[in-house]
Write a protein that holds these residues in place. Structure first.
Motif, PDB file in Angstrom:
ATOM      1  N   MET A 147      -8.483  -0.040 -15.486  1.00 58.07           N
ATOM      2  CA  MET A 147      -8.289   0.760 -14.268  1.00 58.07           C
ATOM      3  C   MET A 147      -9.350   0.452 -13.219  1.00 58.07           C
ATOM      4  O   MET A 147      -9.119   0.655 -12.031  1.00 58.07           O
ATOM      5  N   GLN A 148     -10.498  -0.021 -13.635  1.00 60.49           N
ATOM      6  CA  GLN A 148     -11.603  -0.361 -12.739  1.00 60.49           C
ATOM      7  C   GLN A 148     -11.942   0.790 -11.795  1.00 60.49           C
ATOM      8  O   GLN A 148     -12.178   0.604 -10.606  1.00 60.49           O
ATOM      9  N   LYS A 149     -11.930   1.991 -12.349  1.00 65.28           N
ATOM     10  CA  LYS A 149     -12.344   3.175 -11.611  1.00 65.28           C
ATOM     11  C   LYS A 149     -13.488   3.789 -12.394  1.00 65.28           C
ATOM     12  O   LYS A 149     -13.388   3.957 -13.609  1.00 65.28           O
ATOM     13  N   GLU A 150     -14.565   4.126 -11.712  1.00 67.53           N
ATOM     14  CA  GLU A 150     -15.776   4.553 -12.415  1.00 67.53           C
ATOM     15  C   GLU A 150     -15.545   5.771 -13.306  1.00 67.53           C
ATOM     16  O   GLU A 150     -15.961   5.786 -14.452  1.00 67.53           O
ATOM     17  N   GLN A 151     -14.892   6.797 -12.790  1.00 64.80           N
ATOM     18  CA  GLN A 151     -14.654   8.001 -13.587  1.00 64.80           C
ATOM     19  C   GLN A 151     -13.237   8.514 -13.351  1.00 64.80           C
ATOM     20  O   GLN A 151     -13.033   9.498 -12.641  1.00 64.80           O
ATOM     21  N   PRO A 152     -12.245   7.866 -13.962  1.00 63.62           N
ATOM     22  CA  PRO A 152     -10.878   8.360 -13.779  1.00 63.62           C
ATOM     23  C   PRO A 152     -10.698   9.712 -14.471  1.00 63.62           C
ATOM     24  O   PRO A 152     -11.378  10.020 -15.444  1.00 63.62           O
ATOM     25  N   SER A 153      -9.788  10.499 -13.946  1.00 63.65           N
ATOM     26  CA  SER A 153      -9.493  11.784 -14.577  1.00 63.65           C
ATOM     27  C   SER A 153      -8.560  11.552 -15.769  1.00 63.65           C
ATOM     28  O   SER A 153      -7.900  10.510 -15.869  1.00 63.65           O
ATOM     29  N   ILE A 154      -8.496  12.533 -16.631  1.00 60.77           N
ATOM     30  CA  ILE A 154      -7.588  12.437 -17.778  1.00 60.77           C
ATOM     31  C   ILE A 154      -6.144  12.282 -17.286  1.00 60.77           C
ATOM     32  O   ILE A 154      -5.385  11.495 -17.844  1.00 60.77           O
ATOM     33  N   SER A 155      -5.798  12.990 -16.223  1.00 58.69           N
ATOM     34  CA  SER A 155      -4.436  12.877 -15.675  1.00 58.69           C
ATOM     35  C   SER A 155      -4.160  11.475 -15.152  1.00 58.69           C
ATOM     36  O   SER A 155      -3.077  10.922 -15.367  1.00 58.69           O
ATOM     37  N   GLU A 156      -5.133  10.881 -14.462  1.00 56.20           N
ATOM     38  CA  GLU A 156      -4.960   9.512 -13.962  1.00 56.20           C
ATOM     39  C   GLU A 156      -4.791   8.532 -15.121  1.00 56.20           C
ATOM     40  O   GLU A 156      -3.958   7.624 -15.060  1.00 56.20           O
ATOM     41  N   ILE A 157      -5.563   8.725 -16.176  1.00 57.87           N
ATOM     42  CA  ILE A 157      -5.475   7.847 -17.340  1.00 57.87           C
ATOM     43  C   ILE A 157      -4.117   8.004 -18.006  1.00 57.87           C
ATOM     44  O   ILE A 157      -3.469   7.013 -18.360  1.00 57.87           O
TER      45      ILE A 157
ATOM     46  N   ASP B 176     -13.302  18.077  -8.048  1.00 56.59           N
ATOM     47  CA  ASP B 176     -12.283  19.064  -8.395  1.00 56.59           C
ATOM     48  C   ASP B 176     -12.636  19.679  -9.751  1.00 56.59           C
ATOM     49  O   ASP B 176     -12.501  19.020 -10.778  1.00 56.59           O
ATOM     50  N   ASN B 177     -13.064  20.924  -9.753  1.00 54.77           N
ATOM     51  CA  ASN B 177     -13.495  21.587 -10.993  1.00 54.77           C
ATOM     52  C   ASN B 177     -12.404  21.677 -12.045  1.00 54.77           C
ATOM     53  O   ASN B 177     -12.686  21.863 -13.217  1.00 54.77           O
ATOM     54  N   ARG B 178     -11.147  21.554 -11.639  1.00 50.83           N
ATOM     55  CA  ARG B 178     -10.047  21.626 -12.604  1.00 50.83           C
ATOM     56  C   ARG B 178      -9.873  20.315 -13.368  1.00 50.83           C
ATOM     57  O   ARG B 178      -9.308  20.287 -14.447  1.00 50.83           O
ATOM     58  N   ALA B 179     -10.361  19.241 -12.797  1.00 51.41           N
ATOM     59  CA  ALA B 179     -10.160  17.910 -13.387  1.00 51.41           C
ATOM     60  C   ALA B 179     -11.300  17.545 -14.325  1.00 51.41           C
ATOM     61  O   ALA B 179     -12.456  17.896 -14.097  1.00 51.41           O
ATOM     62  N   LEU B 180     -10.940  16.835 -15.399  1.00 49.34           N
ATOM     63  CA  LEU B 180     -11.922  16.280 -16.324  1.00 49.34           C
ATOM     64  C   LEU B 180     -11.956  14.771 -16.119  1.00 49.34           C
ATOM     65  O   LEU B 180     -10.915  14.116 -16.132  1.00 49.34           O
TER      66      LEU B 180
END
Length: 153
Positions: free
Chosen positions: A46-56, A88-92
Motif C-alpha cells: 500500500m505504501q502508506k505510512e499508517q493505513p487504517s484497518i478499513s483501508e487495509i 480521526d479518533n474512530r479509526a485505528l
C-alpha cells in the motif's frame, strides 16, 4: 470441454489452488500463517505510512472484522502496531514494525525458493497470459460487486 465447463473448471480450481497454497504456505511459515504473511505484504504494498484497518480491508478484499482479528494477532506477535488515528479518533491505524521488516528479509530466500518450485516449467508467456486473465477477472468481479477497483502493481 465447452466454455461453461471451462469456466466452472477454472472457478473450482481457483478454490482448490488457494487451499493447497495455504496448506503448503502454513507449513513453511514459522511465526505466521500464509494469510497473515499475505496481509503484511499487502500493507507494505500500500505504501502508506499508517493505513487504517478499513483501508487495509478494502485493499485486500477482506471484511474489516477479519482484517482486525488478523492484525490483533500480528500485533501480539510484534509485527504491527495498532493505534488510534491522530486525524480521526474512530479509526485505528496500523504500522509495520522493525520485526516485520526483519521477517521479510529473513524469509525472502525461502519465499523465492517456494515460488521457484510452484512456477517450475511455466514460461514467461504463460505467466503473462495468466496475469492478463486475473486482471480481467478482478475487473469483472469489481464491476459485479460494485466495489472499489484495486490496482495490484
Amino acid at each position: 470441454m465447452g466454455q461453461r465447463e471451462q469456466e466452472q473448471f477454472i472457478f473450482a480450481n481457483i478454490f482448490l489452488l488457494a487451499n493447497k497454497l495455504q496448506l503448503i504456505g502454513d507449513s513453511l511459515m514459522e511465526e505466521t500463517t500464509l494469510k497473515q504473511w499475505f496481509l503484511l505484504i499487502m500493507i507494505k504494498t500500500m505504501q502508506k505510512e499508517q493505513p487504517s484497518i478499513s483501508e487495509i480491508s478494502d485493499f485486500t478484499g477482506n471484511t474489516r472484522q477479519n482484517t482486525k482479528k488478523m492484525l490483533e494477532n500480528l500485533a501480539r506477535k510484534g509485527y504491527v502496531t495498532i493505534e488510534k488515528s491522530t486525524v480521526d479518533n474512530r479509526a485505528l491505524c496500523v504500522s509495520l514494525t522493525e520485526k516485520c521488516f526483519e521477517y521479510f528479509v529473513v524469509n525472502e530466500k525461502s519465499g523465492n525458493e517456494f515460488l521457484d518450485k510452484v512456477f517450475k516449467n511455466i514460461d514467461k508467456e504463460k505467466l503473462t497470459i495468466v496475469i492478463e486473465f486475473f486482471e480481467q477477472l478482478f475487473q469483472n468481479i469489481d464491476k459485479f460487486n460494485g466495489s472499489k477497483e484495486v490496482k495490484y502493481d
